[in-house]
Design a protein around this motif. Structure first.
Motif, PDB file in Angstrom:
ATOM      1  N   SER A 244       0.463  -0.971   0.274  1.00  0.00           N
ATOM      2  CA  SER A 244      -0.601  -0.201  -0.172  1.00  0.00           C
ATOM      3  C   SER A 244       1.019   1.237  -0.185  1.00  0.00           C
ATOM      4  O   SER A 244       2.587   1.263   0.831  1.00  0.00           O
TER       5      SER A 244
ATOM      6  N   SER B  77      -5.594   4.462   2.361  1.00  0.00           N
ATOM      7  CA  SER B  77      -6.034   2.804   2.194  1.00  0.00           C
ATOM      8  C   SER B  77      -6.009   2.331   0.782  1.00  0.00           C
ATOM      9  O   SER B  77      -5.827   3.182  -0.126  1.00  0.00           O
ATOM     10  N   ASN B  78      -6.489   1.181   1.083  1.00  0.00           N
ATOM     11  CA  ASN B  78      -6.126   0.042  -0.634  1.00  0.00           C
ATOM     12  C   ASN B  78      -8.242   0.036  -0.796  1.00  0.00           C
ATOM     13  O   ASN B  78      -8.530  -0.361  -0.154  1.00  0.00           O
ATOM     14  N   THR B  79      -8.830   0.026  -2.251  1.00  0.00           N
ATOM     15  CA  THR B  79      -9.531   0.774  -2.776  1.00  0.00           C
ATOM     16  C   THR B  79      -9.554  -1.334  -3.123  1.00  0.00           C
ATOM     17  O   THR B  79      -9.096  -0.392  -4.738  1.00  0.00           O
ATOM     18  N   TYR B  80     -10.335  -2.071  -3.539  1.00  0.00           N
ATOM     19  CA  TYR B  80      -9.808  -3.105  -3.892  1.00  0.00           C
ATOM     20  C   TYR B  80     -11.419  -2.941  -5.479  1.00  0.00           C
ATOM     21  O   TYR B  80     -12.497  -4.679  -5.078  1.00  0.00           O
ATOM     22  N   GLY B  81     -11.330  -2.805  -5.665  1.00  0.00           N
ATOM     23  CA  GLY B  81     -12.709  -3.381  -6.730  1.00  0.00           C
ATOM     24  C   GLY B  81     -12.868  -3.858  -7.839  1.00  0.00           C
ATOM     25  O   GLY B  81     -13.875  -4.320  -8.809  1.00  0.00           O
TER      26      GLY B  81
ATOM     27  N   HIS C  32     -17.235  -3.313  -7.095  1.00  0.00           N
ATOM     28  CA  HIS C  32     -17.322  -3.943  -6.179  1.00  0.00           C
ATOM     29  C   HIS C  32     -16.653  -2.147  -5.598  1.00  0.00           C
ATOM     30  O   HIS C  32     -15.151  -2.358  -5.923  1.00  0.00           O
ATOM     31  N   GLY C  33     -16.395  -1.433  -4.043  1.00  0.00           N
ATOM     32  CA  GLY C  33     -16.014  -1.043  -2.759  1.00  0.00           C
ATOM     33  C   GLY C  33     -15.345  -2.093  -1.841  1.00  0.00           C
ATOM     34  O   GLY C  33     -15.692  -0.864  -1.084  1.00  0.00           O
ATOM     35  N   TYR C  34     -14.578  -2.520  -1.911  1.00  0.00           N
ATOM     36  CA  TYR C  34     -13.617  -2.888  -0.717  1.00  0.00           C
ATOM     37  C   TYR C  34     -12.942  -2.180   0.053  1.00  0.00           C
ATOM     38  O   TYR C  34     -11.989  -2.336  -1.425  1.00  0.00           O
ATOM     39  N   THR C  35     -12.978  -1.893   1.061  1.00  0.00           N
ATOM     40  CA  THR C  35     -11.692  -0.750   1.247  1.00  0.00           C
ATOM     41  C   THR C  35     -11.237  -1.177   2.932  1.00  0.00           C
ATOM     42  O   THR C  35     -11.480  -1.678   3.342  1.00  0.00           O
TER      43      THR C  35
ATOM     44  N   TYR D  36     -15.931  -8.146   0.278  1.00  0.00           N
ATOM     45  CA  TYR D  36     -17.071  -7.551  -0.811  1.00  0.00           C
ATOM     46  C   TYR D  36     -18.296  -7.515  -1.147  1.00  0.00           C
ATOM     47  O   TYR D  36     -18.954  -6.599  -2.273  1.00  0.00           O
TER      48      TYR D  36
END
Length: 302
Positions: free
Chosen positions: A41, A45-49, A72-75, A132
């Protein structure tokens, strides 16, 4: 005779204790790599779309077909961690610093092992931690849609057998892919630092030097299809049922995922029965089909 505390002496101590810290890192035997992957990172934060996207190959006839997939917006938000030890000036003056070598070695070991606490702590909390798709990672109601773009009427799919809320949980995982079930997000690796200037305000006020380690990291889940949790008795029938459920997993659009469970994760209280289940031959007339099929992982922090 008391030792006169000089910058050179304090720097020599820091160098020595930093070596002890590194020795602790080297001697550690972390287990988080068994079930998780590292994502570097560079921000808060990181968003795992990309989670939830399973592109598949098709015969190329005419133009390419671009599949619109549900976003999907999993952060995962990075957290700060630290451990600090204070060493009094009088302890240096009285040459009583030898007791600190094992402390700093243990500090190094702890910093290396800490991802185990995060990774397996998260796995243990999988029934109450979202992934997610907005469901808990281990859940009976994961929505799987008939179309790759997430449209249509979803079918509920389970990757969890709660056994009525009783029994000790065990976990079956597919760790054979580039994407592992758990993400270890690393923003800043552990760094050993010190505050040792003789004219530092804390040294002047408290007569104490400080040595410590800090890092920034956090954990999160990737694809729920790569894991199955169960509270049923750990036996061959229930393990095969979990394997079958994972093997049948599909993505949105009905794409077969080819999930192949590779790892059985159990708490220390189940190590004996899990070892027997995966390694013991049954008798001269029958063989154990599970022998050699799965790797057993018994985390200290599950």
């Amino acid at each position: 005779m008391a030792t006169i505390v000089t910058p050179a002496i304090v720097q020599a101590l820091f160098t020595s204790w930093k070596a002890d810290f590194q020795k602790g890192i080297t001697s550690a035997e972390p287990q988080w790599q068994q079930v998780s992957m590292v994502v570097t990172s560079t921000t808060a934060s990181n968003t795992y779309g990309w989670l939830g996207k399973f592109p598949q190959m098709r015969e190329w006839i005419g133009d390419r077909v671009i599949n619109s997939m549900q976003a999907h917006g999993y952060t995962i938000i990075n957290k700060k961690f630290e451990s600090t030890v204070g060493v009094g000036r009088t302890e240096i003056e009285d040459d009583e610093v030898g007791i600190y070598s094992p402390i700093f070695e243990e500090m190094g070991r702890t910093s290396e092992i800490q991802p185990d606490e995060l990774v397996y702590g998260l796995l243990s909390a999988g029934t109450t931690s979202l992934c997610y798709d907005g469901q808990n990672f281990f859940d009976t109601d994961h929505p799987v849609y008939p179309n790759a773009d997430g449209t249509g009427t979803a079918v509920s799919v389970s990757n969890y057998d709660d056994n009525g809320g009783t029994g000790t949980a065990w976990y079956l995982l597919d760790t054979s892919r580039a994407v592992k079930p758990v993400i270890l997000q690393e923003r800043k690796k552990p760094v050993f630092t010190s505050m040792t200037k003789l004219d530092d305000e804390h040294v002047f006020t408290s007569d104490e030097f400080r040595f410590g380690v800090d890092c920034r990291r956090n954990v999160g889940f990737s694809f729920w299809q790569l894991a199955y949790g169960s509270r049923k008795e750990l036996n061959a029938d229930n393990l095969w049922a979990a394997i079958s459920a994972m093997r049948a997993a599909t993505a949105d659009g009905g794409q077969k995922l080819g999930v192949k469970p590779t790892v059985l994760v159990v708490p220390t209280s189940m190590e004996k029965e899990a070892t027997r289940l995966l390694e013991r031959e049954l008798d001269s007339n029958s063989s154990n089909e599970l022998k050699g099929r799965l790797k057993l992982v018994v985390p200290d922090y599950l």
